[in-house]
Scaffold this motif. Structure first.
Motif, short mmCIF file in Angstrom:
data_model
loop_
_atom_site.label_atom_id
_atom_site.label_comp_id
_atom_site.label_asym_id
_atom_site.label_seq_id
_atom_site.Cartn_x
_atom_site.Cartn_y
_atom_site.Cartn_z
N LEU A 130 1.04 -1.08 0.09
CA LEU A 130 0.02 -0.17 0.01
C LEU A 130 0.94 1.33 0.10
N VAL A 131 0.86 1.97 -1.12
CA VAL A 131 1.83 3.09 -1.21
C VAL A 131 0.97 4.36 -1.64
N LYS A 132 1.48 5.49 -1.08
CA LYS A 132 1.11 6.82 -1.68
C LYS A 132 2.17 7.44 -2.56
N LEU A 133 2.38 7.60 -3.67
CA LEU A 133 3.35 7.85 -4.64
C LEU A 133 3.65 9.53 -4.24
N PRO A 134 4.78 9.88 -4.31
CA PRO A 134 5.11 11.12 -4.18
C PRO A 134 5.14 11.76 -5.46
N SER A 135 5.28 13.11 -5.70
CA SER A 135 5.14 13.64 -7.11
C SER A 135 6.55 13.02 -7.77
N PHE A 136 6.04 12.79 -9.13
CA PHE A 136 7.11 12.18 -10.15
C PHE A 136 8.24 13.05 -9.95
#
Length: 328
Positions: free
Chosen positions: A299-305
């Motif tokens: 379960l991951v909340k990705l940071p800004s690319f």
């Protein structure tokens, strides 16, 4: 500033499209399919207007498509498609953003790591950008398939695959109808969101609505499961609200019965125009004899690319998660 190869090829393609557009009075996307055919076959049809023929032949003389890398061709075509979509496009004509497609490719490579001769299918192929990006990252693909109902999009997808020399078999049909296709190892798809208009066809699905139209995105998940081998994987780009909608109880129950939820990655909000359009990536494994739910789903909340440091940190954590998961 020196142009990159992608910009040079896009410039030539764009120039050809605009000439065709002026001459034939077609939309940019329809003219793009003609231009891509010209670039692929390196010749013009007999009935081409003399003046247009001359100008296009000059562009062909200056452009040797075979001298470009596959990834450069993919990106140049993608820029042209994006330009064509800036006009009044329908929702289903939107293309999976590059960063998202690359991420799906990264996940595909992780879950397919120990497999040979992989069969891959995208049941909502669109312009082929997601599938060709994933194929660029999966070295051991044996065969690839895509389905698309929209005539313009499938034409673009076929030419896109041809120019990149990618072997893909295309189905031009409503993707919620039966396919002449044996089950595959991997499904990747940017799910079409909305209602499915054919209630009679929807009746054949467990995830049909109890009343009114069914959600196309739910039916696509079920259809994809039907064409996945036991133990195969499915990687979907999903709307952020997938599990909060009025029909989501049914979806939850269905997934619990037939699949293991391997992970959910929330894509960065900065990658989308509005909060409504935020998407996530859902990774499923179809249940099979020797499969099990991961001890701890990813379960991951990705940071800004754009935040390279944070992105590198999260990728390191994901790499370590996958190496544990693949051993479980």
């Amino acid at each position: 500033m020196k142009q990159t190869n992608v910009e040079t090829l896009f410039g030539q393609l764009d120039k050809a499209v605009e000439l065709i557009q002026e001459n034939m009075n077609e939309t940019y996307l329809d003219s793009l399919t003609v231009a891509m055919e010209v670039f692929f076959y390196q010749e013009l049809s007999e009935d081409t207007d003399e003046n247009l023929k001359q100008k296009l032949e000059n562009i062909l003389k200056e452009t040797d498509v075979s001298s470009y890398h596959t990834e450069e061709i993919r990106k140049a075509v993608q820029l042209a498609i994006l330009k064509g979509m800036k006009g009044p496009t329908q929702q289903q004509h939107l293309m999976t953003p590059d960063t998202v497609a690359l991420f799906v490719g990264y996940l595909a490579e992780k879950v397919m790591k120990n497999r040979e001769d992989i069969r891959v299918f995208d049941p909502a192929g669109g312009t082929g950008n997601l599938l060709t990006t994933v194929l660029g990252q999966l070295k051991q693909t044996e065969s690839a398939f895509a389905s698309e109902v929209d005539p313009t999009l499938i034409q673009l997808a076929v030419l896109n695959a041809n120019l990149q020399q990618k072997q893909i078999e295309f189905f031009h049909q409503d993707s919620l109808r039966p396919f002449l296709l044996d089950p595959v190892d991997l499904i990747v798809s940017d799910l079409p969101v909305g209602y499915y208009p054919d209630d009679i066809r929807a009746n054949d699905f467990e995830l049909k609505a109890d009343e009114g139209h069914s959600y196309a995105h739910h039916l696509f998940i079920e259809q994809s499961m039907n064409y996945t081998k036991d133990g195969g994987y499915l990687i979907f780009v999903i709307p952020d609200f997938l599990f909060d909608s009025d029909q989501s109880d049914k979806l939850h129950a269905y997934l619990q019965e037939f699949a293991h939820i391997v992970g959910v990655l929330r894509l960065p909000e900065t990658a989308f125009k509005s909060e409504k359009s935020i998407k996530s990536i859902l990774i499923l494994q179809k249940k099979g004899e020797n499969t099990a739910t991961p001890k701890q789903p990813l379960l991951v909340k990705l940071p800004s690319f754009k935040n390279t440091q944070a992105m590198n940190d999260i990728l390191a954590q994901m790499n370590s998660w996958f190496s544990t998961y693949m051993k479980e």
